[in-house]
Design an enzyme around this catalytic site. Structure first.
Site, mmCIF file in Angstrom:
data_model
loop_
_atom_site.group_PDB
_atom_site.id
_atom_site.type_symbol
_atom_site.label_atom_id
_atom_site.label_comp_id
_atom_site.label_asym_id
_atom_site.label_seq_id
_atom_site.Cartn_x
_atom_site.Cartn_y
_atom_site.Cartn_z
ATOM 1 N N CYS A 114 3.260 -5.277 6.700
ATOM 2 C CA CYS A 114 2.734 -4.505 5.485
ATOM 3 C C CYS A 114 3.647 -3.869 4.714
ATOM 4 O O CYS A 114 4.406 -3.535 5.386
ATOM 5 C CB CYS A 114 1.054 -3.720 5.497
ATOM 6 S SG CYS A 114 -0.301 -4.650 5.616
ATOM 7 N N HIS A 120 0.136 -1.006 0.103
ATOM 8 C CA HIS A 120 0.351 0.069 0.069
ATOM 9 C C HIS A 120 0.961 1.199 -0.051
ATOM 10 O O HIS A 120 2.054 1.167 0.371
ATOM 11 C CB HIS A 120 -1.183 0.184 1.106
ATOM 12 C CG HIS A 120 -0.158 0.170 2.210
ATOM 13 N ND1 HIS A 120 -0.292 1.625 3.186
ATOM 14 C CD2 HIS A 120 0.107 -1.146 3.314
ATOM 15 C CE1 HIS A 120 0.865 0.775 3.973
ATOM 16 N NE2 HIS A 120 0.657 -0.210 4.458
#
Length: 491
Positions: free
Chosen positions: A408, A389
């Site tokens: 992440c 992301h």
């Protein structure tokens, strides 16, 4: 008789010299307990070839004593036992070349190691003949990146240690420091000779240059991380290469020609298209206490201006204490909560957090400039809730070592990855990409053809015509090194 003796000892719980006793019983049972490597057996002419291949395997980091090399080449072991040692060594070579030699893989490793039946390989060699060296060579990983590490290892193994000076452990060294440790630092970086023992501007620049080359934060200060790399000898570099060669042997053999590879230890993402690099960018990975896991999954869709559904552990461990202290900052950042028994999300400032307990709420963050996921997320559904992301914290990419996320992968240039993904997919969203990236509208773009994504961990890897090393930020290398160095069972 020798097979029976060792089998009975194994059933009695006595440790034996053979790693593959069950397979050896099968092999010799199928061949009526006849010699294979001696007494004019069908493999007698290949004994020298196998010994040579065992020796060559040490150039890949495999320990010779795991394959009875000393006993096989000593000329002192009785022939019936020597027969079994040759078979055991061959079976172990097949398995270890193909899927790795150690039992315990990295923490957070979720890629399944491929299996191979070494007995089948042996039977094929018996039935079809052929070149033993070629049969065993084909079991190594065949990617050029693996062989670049092998070549680097050979270069280091052949090199002399030109400077054995080490810098003693102690407080961080920086400009203005004096004393014996500074002299050691000067000798380590500048070579032998008379040194001032003063940490001046020139030495600071030398330290910074070394740090940049080693992938460290180039602050000119010799802290614990810099000291660890600075004191490495060629032998410790070889051990690091051995750990990374072993990791290559754990990976799936059939990698697609087009995929995305995230090297956690290098803080880098690469897009491989038709076996060539199409895109590369810096990334941020998980903190050492929230390590990014190693796995593979397919990217199936991307979301422009996503909500961030806060994972339970982060909501409880990180956010709940802040909410109890003062929910206003998180409310200003767009956080909403849904309490147990309710269907609606409300601003976190509307909740009495002193009475809320873990498990009684879920948390999300509205899309926008302050959203932790930035303007886009690339979804590869998996059990770890890990994906790629954007991020609003762009300043963190100025750091060299970037372990700042909760697991992440944050991307330095997400727009470039959007463009590649949509072009590769021939997506109808490609003409709208610029508008979607700035619109503030939440839009999900599903891919017609999912893109494989591999998350890996290599602290030594090929860059161009060279191999570079990076600090082992998750402290995973030593566990592999220790297992490779552990002595195997002997006679």
């Amino acid at each position: 008789m020798e097979v029976e003796r060792l089998s009975e000892a194994g059933r009695a719980g006595e440790p034996g010299p053979l790693r593959n006793m069950t397979e050896i019983v099968t092999v010799y049972g199928a061949h009526h307990h006849q010699f294979l490597w001696f007494a004019d057996g069908p493999l007698a002419a290949l004994r020298t070839d196998l010994a040579k291949e065992i020796a060559r395997s040490s150039e890949h980091g495999l320990p010779l004593d795991h394959y009875h090399y000393a006993e096989i080449t000593s000329g002192t072991v009785p022939e019936p036992m020597l027969e079994l040692l040759f078979t055991d060594a061959f079976l172990s070579q097949v398995r270890d070349r193909y899927r790795g030699a150690v039992e315990e893989v990295d923490d957070e490793w979720y890629l399944e190691r491929e299996s191979i039946d070494p007995v089948t390989v042996l039977h094929t060699l018996l039935e079809e003949g052929g070149d033993l060296a070629s049969v065993l060579h084909a079991l190594w990983p065949q990617t050029p990146e693996y062989w670049a590490l092998v070549e680097k290892r050979a270069t280091l193994a052949a090199a002399d240690d030109t400077n054995s000076e080490t810098v003693e452990a102690g407080p961080a060294l920086k400009r203005g420091a004096t004393g014996a440790r500074v002299e050691q630092l000067q000798a380590r970086l500048l070579g032998p000779g008379a040194h001032s023992g003063t940490f001046d501007e020139a030495l600071q620049q030398s330290v910074a240059t070394f740090q940049r080359a080693a992938g460290l934060e180039a602050d000119g200060i010799v802290g614990a991380a810099t000291l660890q790399v600075l004191n490495a000898t060629r032998f410790s570099w070889i051990e690091r290469l051995d750990a990374n060669l072993e990791r290559w042997r754990w990976l799936p053999r059939d990698t697609p020609s087009t995929y995305i590879r995230v090297n956690i230890a290098a803080f880098q993402m690469r897009v491989i298209e038709n076996n060539s690099e199409a895109l590369a960018m810096d990334i941020i990975v998980g903190r050492p206490y929230r390590e990014t896991p190693i796995f593979t999954e397919e990217m199936q869709y991307l979301v422009f201006f996503p909500y961030w559904n806060v994972p339970y552990s982060i909501a409880v461990k990180d956010k709940l204490p802040l909410l109890r202290q003062d929910p206003a900052p998180l409310a200003a950042a767009g956080y909403e909560a849904r309490l147990a028994g309710s269907e609606a999300f409300v601003p976190v400032s509307d909740v009495d957090w002193q009475s809320v307990r873990p498990g009684q709420f879920s948390l999300r963050q509205l899309p926008g400039d302050k959203n932790a996921l930035g303007k886009v997320k690339f979804m590869l559904p998996n059990q770890h809730s890990v994906y790629l992301h954007d991020t609003p914290d762009k300043a963190l990419f100025n750091k060299t070592e970037r372990t700042f996320s909760s697991g992440c992968i944050r991307l330095a240039e997400p727009r470039k990855l959007i463009e590649w993904v949509l072009q590769h997919d021939k997506s109808r969203y490609l003409p709208e990409m610029d508008r979607l990236f700035e619109s503030g509208e939440t839009v999900t773009a599903y891919l017609k053809e999912p893109v494989p994504v591999y998350l890996v961990y290599f602290t030594a890897f090929a860059v161009g015509n060279d191999v570079v090393f990076r600090r082992d930020v998750y402290a995973r290398d030593q566990r592999i090194i220790d297992q490779l160095k552990a002595s195997d069972r002997t006679l």
